[in-house]
Design a protein around this motif. Structure first.
Motif, short mmCIF file in Angstrom:
data_model
loop_
_atom_site.label_atom_id
_atom_site.label_comp_id
_atom_site.label_asym_id
_atom_site.label_seq_id
_atom_site.Cartn_x
_atom_site.Cartn_y
_atom_site.Cartn_z
N UNK A 145 0.84 -1.20 0.00
CA UNK A 145 0.00 0.00 0.00
C UNK A 145 0.87 1.25 0.00
N UNK A 146 1.91 1.24 0.84
CA UNK A 146 2.79 2.41 0.91
C UNK A 146 3.49 2.64 -0.43
N UNK A 147 3.95 1.58 -1.06
CA UNK A 147 4.63 1.71 -2.35
C UNK A 147 3.65 2.21 -3.42
N UNK A 148 2.46 1.66 -3.42
CA UNK A 148 1.44 2.06 -4.38
C UNK A 148 1.06 3.53 -4.18
N UNK A 149 0.97 3.96 -2.93
CA UNK A 149 0.64 5.35 -2.62
C UNK A 149 1.71 6.29 -3.15
N UNK A 150 2.98 5.90 -2.98
CA UNK A 150 4.07 6.73 -3.50
C UNK A 150 3.98 6.84 -5.02
N UNK A 151 3.64 5.77 -5.70
CA UNK A 151 3.51 5.81 -7.16
C UNK A 151 2.37 6.72 -7.60
N UNK A 152 1.32 6.76 -6.78
CA UNK A 152 0.15 7.57 -7.13
C UNK A 152 0.29 9.03 -6.76
N UNK A 153 1.38 9.43 -6.13
CA UNK A 153 1.52 10.80 -5.66
C UNK A 153 2.21 11.71 -6.68
N UNK A 154 2.13 11.39 -7.93
CA UNK A 154 2.65 12.26 -8.98
C UNK A 154 1.68 13.42 -9.12
N UNK A 155 2.18 14.62 -8.95
CA UNK A 155 1.28 15.79 -9.01
C UNK A 155 1.10 16.25 -10.44
N UNK A 156 0.07 17.02 -10.65
CA UNK A 156 -0.22 17.56 -11.96
C UNK A 156 0.94 18.44 -12.44
N UNK A 166 7.82 9.94 -20.60
CA UNK A 166 6.78 8.93 -20.72
C UNK A 166 6.56 8.34 -19.33
N UNK A 167 5.33 8.35 -18.89
CA UNK A 167 5.01 7.85 -17.55
C UNK A 167 4.45 6.43 -17.68
N UNK A 168 4.96 5.55 -16.88
CA UNK A 168 4.45 4.18 -16.84
C UNK A 168 4.02 3.89 -15.40
N UNK A 169 2.91 3.25 -15.26
CA UNK A 169 2.41 2.94 -13.93
C UNK A 169 2.00 1.47 -13.91
N UNK A 170 2.39 0.84 -12.86
CA UNK A 170 2.01 -0.55 -12.70
C UNK A 170 1.54 -0.76 -11.27
N UNK A 171 0.40 -1.39 -11.11
CA UNK A 171 -0.11 -1.73 -9.79
C UNK A 171 0.56 -3.03 -9.38
N UNK A 172 1.42 -2.95 -8.38
CA UNK A 172 2.14 -4.13 -7.93
C UNK A 172 1.24 -4.99 -7.06
N UNK A 173 1.50 -6.31 -7.02
CA UNK A 173 0.66 -7.19 -6.20
C UNK A 173 0.83 -6.91 -4.73
#
Length: 173
Positions: A145-156, A166-173
């Motif tokens: 959850x903490x890792x996923x939250x950090x990935x999602x904190x890219x600001x506009x 180029x931004x790539x996002x992957x939801x880790x298990x």
């Protein structure tokens, strides 16, 4: 039958046991020390744990009992219903239906192989859900959850400041 616990019905239960001449087959244990008395007693002497808990959060009663290789018949409260679904071990009866509980116990008394089979399933489930294994799984979950939250904190503004990236996002298990 052994009954563990204390409470406001204790005296009445002692009286009913005596009045029905059940002293030779029903024993009240009080509240023995869990680690030194109760758990070893259950593990070595009990074939079936009858659990009339109505509340959905009975501490660790279920998993501790299962760890002794003792299957449970209990009321369909939120916690026990979930344990039985996950473990495929134990028997659920409707809430507040002691006659149905007694009927299930009577059925099981004539099917010792079913109790034995559930005993092994109970023990296997408990071995897969020890404190250490459960704690480690929770730590891994929180880390994900903490890792996923950090990935999602890219600001506009970060996106606008790097238009050629180029931004790539992957939801880790």
């Amino acid at each position: 039958m052994f009954i563990s616990g204390i409470g406001e019905l204790e005296e009445m239960m002692h009286q009913q046991i005596a009045a029905n001449q059940l002293n030779d087959c029903v024993k009240m244990l009080g509240v023995p020390d869990f680690q030194t008395k109760f758990f070893p007693f259950v593990k070595n002497n009990i074939d079936l744990f009858v659990c009339c808990h109505r509340q959905g959060d009975p501490s660790c009663t279920y998993i501790e009992t299962m760890a002794g290789g003792v299957p449970i018949v209990g009321y369909a409260n939120e916690a026990f219903q979930g344990i039985v679904e996950m473990s495929e071990a134990g028997w659920v009866v409707p809430m507040n239906q002691p006659k149905q509980m007694a009927k299930k116990i009577a059925e099981l008394s004539h099917n010792r192989e079913e109790i034995k089979s559930m005993s092994f399933k109970s023990l296997k489930f408990a071995q897969q859900h020890t404190f250490e294994k459960t704690f480690q799984a929770r730590v891994k979950h929180m880390q994900a959850i903490a890792y996923s939250t950090r990935l999602n904190q890219v600001t506009e503004s970060q996106v606008y400041d790097a238009p050629d990236m180029v931004w790539a996002y992957s939801q880790l298990p």
